[in-house]
Design a protein around this motif. Structure first.
Motif, PDB file in Angstrom:
ATOM      1  N   LEU A  15       0.827  -1.205   0.000  1.00 31.82           N
ATOM      2  CA  LEU A  15       0.000   0.000   0.000  1.00 31.82           C
ATOM      3  C   LEU A  15       0.864   1.259   0.000  1.00 31.82           C
ATOM      4  N   ALA A  16       1.954   1.233   0.775  1.00 25.81           N
ATOM      5  CA  ALA A  16       2.839   2.400   0.832  1.00 25.81           C
ATOM      6  C   ALA A  16       3.504   2.653  -0.515  1.00 25.81           C
ATOM      7  N   ASP A  17       3.860   1.590  -1.224  1.00 29.85           N
ATOM      8  CA  ASP A  17       4.453   1.767  -2.555  1.00 29.85           C
ATOM      9  C   ASP A  17       3.469   2.442  -3.510  1.00 29.85           C
ATOM     10  N   LYS A  18       2.183   2.182  -3.318  1.00 31.59           N
ATOM     11  CA  LYS A  18       1.168   2.721  -4.218  1.00 31.59           C
ATOM     12  C   LYS A  18       0.641   4.080  -3.766  1.00 31.59           C
ATOM     13  N   TYR A  19       0.411   4.228  -2.454  1.00 30.73           N
ATOM     14  CA  TYR A  19      -0.264   5.426  -1.939  1.00 30.73           C
ATOM     15  C   TYR A  19       0.630   6.315  -1.065  1.00 30.73           C
ATOM     16  N   GLY A  20       1.856   5.888  -0.813  1.00 29.59           N
ATOM     17  CA  GLY A  20       2.739   6.656   0.063  1.00 29.59           C
ATOM     18  C   GLY A  20       2.664   6.208   1.512  1.00 29.59           C
ATOM     19  N   VAL A  21       1.514   5.705   1.902  1.00 35.68           N
ATOM     20  CA  VAL A  21       1.319   5.206   3.262  1.00 35.68           C
ATOM     21  C   VAL A  21       0.318   4.058   3.203  1.00 35.68           C
ATOM     22  N   GLY A  22       0.491   3.089   4.065  1.00 38.22           N
ATOM     23  CA  GLY A  22      -0.457   1.991   4.148  1.00 38.22           C
ATOM     24  C   GLY A  22      -0.657   1.601   5.592  1.00 38.22           C
ATOM     25  N   GLN A  23      -1.877   1.221   5.939  1.00 42.08           N
ATOM     26  CA  GLN A  23      -2.127   0.785   7.301  1.00 42.08           C
ATOM     27  C   GLN A  23      -3.058  -0.426   7.317  1.00 42.08           C
ATOM     28  N   VAL A  24      -2.809  -1.290   8.300  1.00 44.28           N
ATOM     29  CA  VAL A  24      -3.645  -2.469   8.506  1.00 44.28           C
ATOM     30  C   VAL A  24      -3.946  -2.560   9.994  1.00 44.28           C
ATOM     31  N   SER A  25      -5.223  -2.643  10.322  1.00 37.11           N
ATOM     32  CA  SER A  25      -5.633  -2.887  11.702  1.00 37.11           C
ATOM     33  C   SER A  25      -6.212  -4.293  11.773  1.00 37.11           C
ATOM     34  N   VAL A  26      -5.882  -4.996  12.848  1.00 35.86           N
ATOM     35  CA  VAL A  26      -6.238  -6.406  12.963  1.00 35.86           C
ATOM     36  C   VAL A  26      -7.013  -6.637  14.253  1.00 35.86           C
ATOM     37  N   ASP A  27      -8.201  -7.179  14.109  1.00 34.10           N
ATOM     38  CA  ASP A  27      -9.048  -7.550  15.245  1.00 34.10           C
ATOM     39  C   ASP A  27      -8.985  -9.067  15.420  1.00 34.10           C
ATOM     40  N   ASN A  28      -9.397  -9.534  16.598  1.00 33.47           N
ATOM     41  CA  ASN A  28      -9.407 -10.971  16.903  1.00 33.47           C
ATOM     42  C   ASN A  28      -8.052 -11.599  16.610  1.00 33.47           C
ATOM     43  N   ALA A  29      -7.005 -10.952  17.122  1.00 32.85           N
ATOM     44  CA  ALA A  29      -5.642 -11.392  16.858  1.00 32.85           C
ATOM     45  C   ALA A  29      -5.079 -12.165  18.045  1.00 32.85           C
ATOM     46  N   PHE A  30      -3.992 -12.886  17.777  1.00 32.91           N
ATOM     47  CA  PHE A  30      -3.193 -13.464  18.838  1.00 32.91           C
ATOM     48  C   PHE A  30      -1.849 -12.752  18.825  1.00 32.91           C
ATOM     49  N   HIS A  31      -1.240 -12.595  19.985  1.00 28.23           N
ATOM     50  CA  HIS A  31      -0.052 -11.753  20.129  1.00 28.23           C
ATOM     51  C   HIS A  31       1.038 -12.115  19.119  1.00 28.23           C
ATOM     52  N   TYR A  32       1.692 -11.078  18.571  1.00 27.03           N
ATOM     53  CA  TYR A  32       2.702 -11.293  17.541  1.00 27.03           C
ATOM     54  C   TYR A  32       4.133 -11.256  18.068  1.00 27.03           C
ATOM     55  N   LEU A  33       4.327 -11.197  19.373  1.00 29.29           N
ATOM     56  CA  LEU A  33       5.629 -11.199  20.038  1.00 29.29           C
ATOM     57  C   LEU A  33       6.357  -9.861  19.909  1.00 29.29           C
ATOM     58  N   TRP A  34       7.569  -9.861  19.339  1.00 31.02           N
ATOM     59  CA  TRP A  34       8.461  -8.695  19.323  1.00 31.02           C
ATOM     60  C   TRP A  34       8.114  -7.753  18.174  1.00 31.02           C
ATOM     61  N   GLY A  35       7.414  -6.654  18.495  1.00 34.43           N
ATOM     62  CA  GLY A  35       7.019  -5.707  17.458  1.00 34.43           C
ATOM     63  C   GLY A  35       8.200  -5.102  16.735  1.00 34.43           C
ATOM     64  N   GLY A  36       9.314  -4.927  17.446  1.00 38.87           N
ATOM     65  CA  GLY A  36      10.492  -4.339  16.820  1.00 38.87           C
ATOM     66  C   GLY A  36      11.020  -5.137  15.654  1.00 38.87           C
ATOM     67  N   GLY A  37      10.792  -6.447  15.659  1.00 44.88           N
ATOM     68  CA  GLY A  37      11.284  -7.270  14.563  1.00 44.88           C
ATOM     69  C   GLY A  37      10.611  -6.957  13.245  1.00 44.88           C
ATOM     70  N   TYR A  38       9.317  -6.663  13.298  1.00 45.30           N
ATOM     71  CA  TYR A  38       8.583  -6.375  12.066  1.00 45.30           C
ATOM     72  C   TYR A  38       8.991  -5.016  11.492  1.00 45.30           C
ATOM     73  N   VAL A  39       9.073  -3.998  12.352  1.00 40.21           N
ATOM     74  CA  VAL A  39       9.435  -2.674  11.840  1.00 40.21           C
ATOM     75  C   VAL A  39      10.901  -2.639  11.416  1.00 40.21           C
ATOM     76  N   MET A  40      11.745  -3.447  12.074  1.00 44.38           N
ATOM     77  CA  MET A  40      13.141  -3.543  11.652  1.00 44.38           C
ATOM     78  C   MET A  40      13.241  -4.113  10.242  1.00 44.38           C
ATOM     79  N   GLU A  41      12.453  -5.142   9.972  1.00 43.61           N
ATOM     80  CA  GLU A  41      12.436  -5.735   8.641  1.00 43.61           C
ATOM     81  C   GLU A  41      12.022  -4.704   7.598  1.00 43.61           C
ATOM     82  N   ALA A  42      10.972  -3.925   7.892  1.00 47.95           N
ATOM     83  CA  ALA A  42      10.531  -2.897   6.954  1.00 47.95           C
ATOM     84  C   ALA A  42      11.596  -1.824   6.764  1.00 47.95           C
TER      85      ALA A  42
END
Length: 365
Positions: free
Chosen positions: A108-135
């Motif tokens: 979405l960011a490649d197309k629109y400059g910014v992209g966001q995803v909100s997730v309901d009914n989720a299970f914990h994803y552990l270390w948030g820093g790992g995902y943003v580090m990858e990006a």
């Protein structure tokens, strides 16, 4: 005395972690995502959110309870906003869901400059820093927050835990500027509960004013810690509150019954998380001094901050980058004997070969 680490090949680690997840009913794809993420955390020295923490959470609140459903399918809801998506994760494994959310935000960011995803009914994803580090390593500015699995933190001035540890994670594409992505990632408690569990496992003490016992009294004994305290008094409380309110807007559950009180069938018990990815070009004015480009300007700003006698200060993400270099230099993931013993408990659970701690090389410092 410094801890002694043994070198475990990533393939050996991943094989056991995948086997443990498959034994609990997860698909091959989900198990591979879980192993990949656990290895990424261990590579960067994140011992509080490694595979041991992930599978412990799954045992307590995931497939061992009612908080996560192996091989669940994500429902992507209709949206009138082109750069935004909202998902019902249907209690799918958090790591697999988060990786897909991150990739979607990047598209979405490649197309629109910014992209966001909100997730309901989720299970914990552990270390948030790992995902943003990858990006960030791939050239994007990224942010995520989530509501923690449990309410384990007392609000500022309170005694009863009504907040999660509720992390915030930012990643910035600064590899060209400083050699690694700057990653600002923190739980909003003084320490994470994973750190409490790690210190209990290692027989160490908590820092002062980080936790309270079951009676609400401060304790430094990790085995007596019943709830955590927000960092920075009212400031950490406010930051933790952000996650609960964002989760509330998404559709999140009441913090005090999240992954608890399942008999209240008319209430939700799951976590929420939120991802945002920004393409750097989308925020650039182009008006950089002295004909600098964007990357050069970011580097100049950082050098100014770390100048003037501040040269010995660390940047967020620098310790993790150093840990990754140490991992690479040793040719494998680094674990203590206590952690290897905990992995062997998982091996016995799923019928995999146990690890011989004496067969692993001692890591070079």
């Amino acid at each position: 005395m410094s801890e002694v680490f043994k070198v475990v090949q990533e393939e050996t680690h991943n094989a056991l972690v995948e086997a443990a997840y498959k034994h609990r009913g997860y698909s091959a794809e989900e198990s591979a995502y879980a192993a990949k993420f656990s290895a990424y955390a261990s590579t960067h020295g994140i011992r509080t959110h490694n595979a041991l923490k992930a599978l412990h959470l799954d045992h307590l609140f995931g497939s061992g309870s009612q908080g996560c459903v192996p091989d669940a399918k994500i429902e992507k809801l209709e949206s009138r906003f082109e750069a935004s998506q909202t998902w019902n994760a249907n209690k799918k494994l958090g790591q697999a869901t988060a990786y897909e959310a991150l990739e979607t935000c990047i598209e979405l960011a490649d197309k629109y400059g910014v992209g966001q995803v909100s997730v309901d009914n989720a299970f914990h994803y552990l270390w948030g820093g790992g995902y943003v580090m990858e990006a960030a390593k791939r050239g994007y500015i990224a942010y995520t927050n989530c509501t923690a699995a449990l309410a384990e933190v007392v609000p500022f001035g309170g005694k009863y835990p009504t907040l999660g540890t509720n992390p915030h994670s930012w990643g910035f594409p600064t590899v060209d500027a400083v050699g690694f992505p700057i990653v600002i990632d923190w739980a909003t408690s003084v320490i994470a509960m994973g750190r409490v569990q790690q210190l209990a496992r290692e027989g160490a003490s908590l820092p002062p004013n980080a936790a309270v016992d079951k009676d609400g009294n401060p304790t430094t004994d990790p085995k007596q810690a019943a709830a955590l305290i927000p960092f920075g008094a009212h400031k950490g409380y406010g930051l933790s509150l952000i996650n609960e309110i964002v989760g509330g807007f998404i559709g999140g559950s009441l913090p005090t019954i999240r992954n608890r009180s399942w008999e209240q069938a008319d209430e939700k018990h799951t976590a929420c998380f939120y991802f945002q990815v920004i393409h750097p070009d989308a925020v650039s004015s182009g008006a950089f001094a002295k004909s600098r480009n964007q990357s050069q300007n970011v580097k100049a700003v950082i050098e100014d901050i770390l100048g003037h006698g501040n040269e010995s200060c660390l940047l967020p993400g620098q310790i993790e980058a150093g840990a990754a270099k140490k991992t690479a230099a040793n040719g494998g993931l680094l674990f203590t004997d206590a952690e290897i013993a905990a992995f062997n408990e998982l091996a016995e659970e799923c019928g995999s070969p146990v690890w011989d701690a004496d067969s692993f090389a001692i890591a070079k410092s």
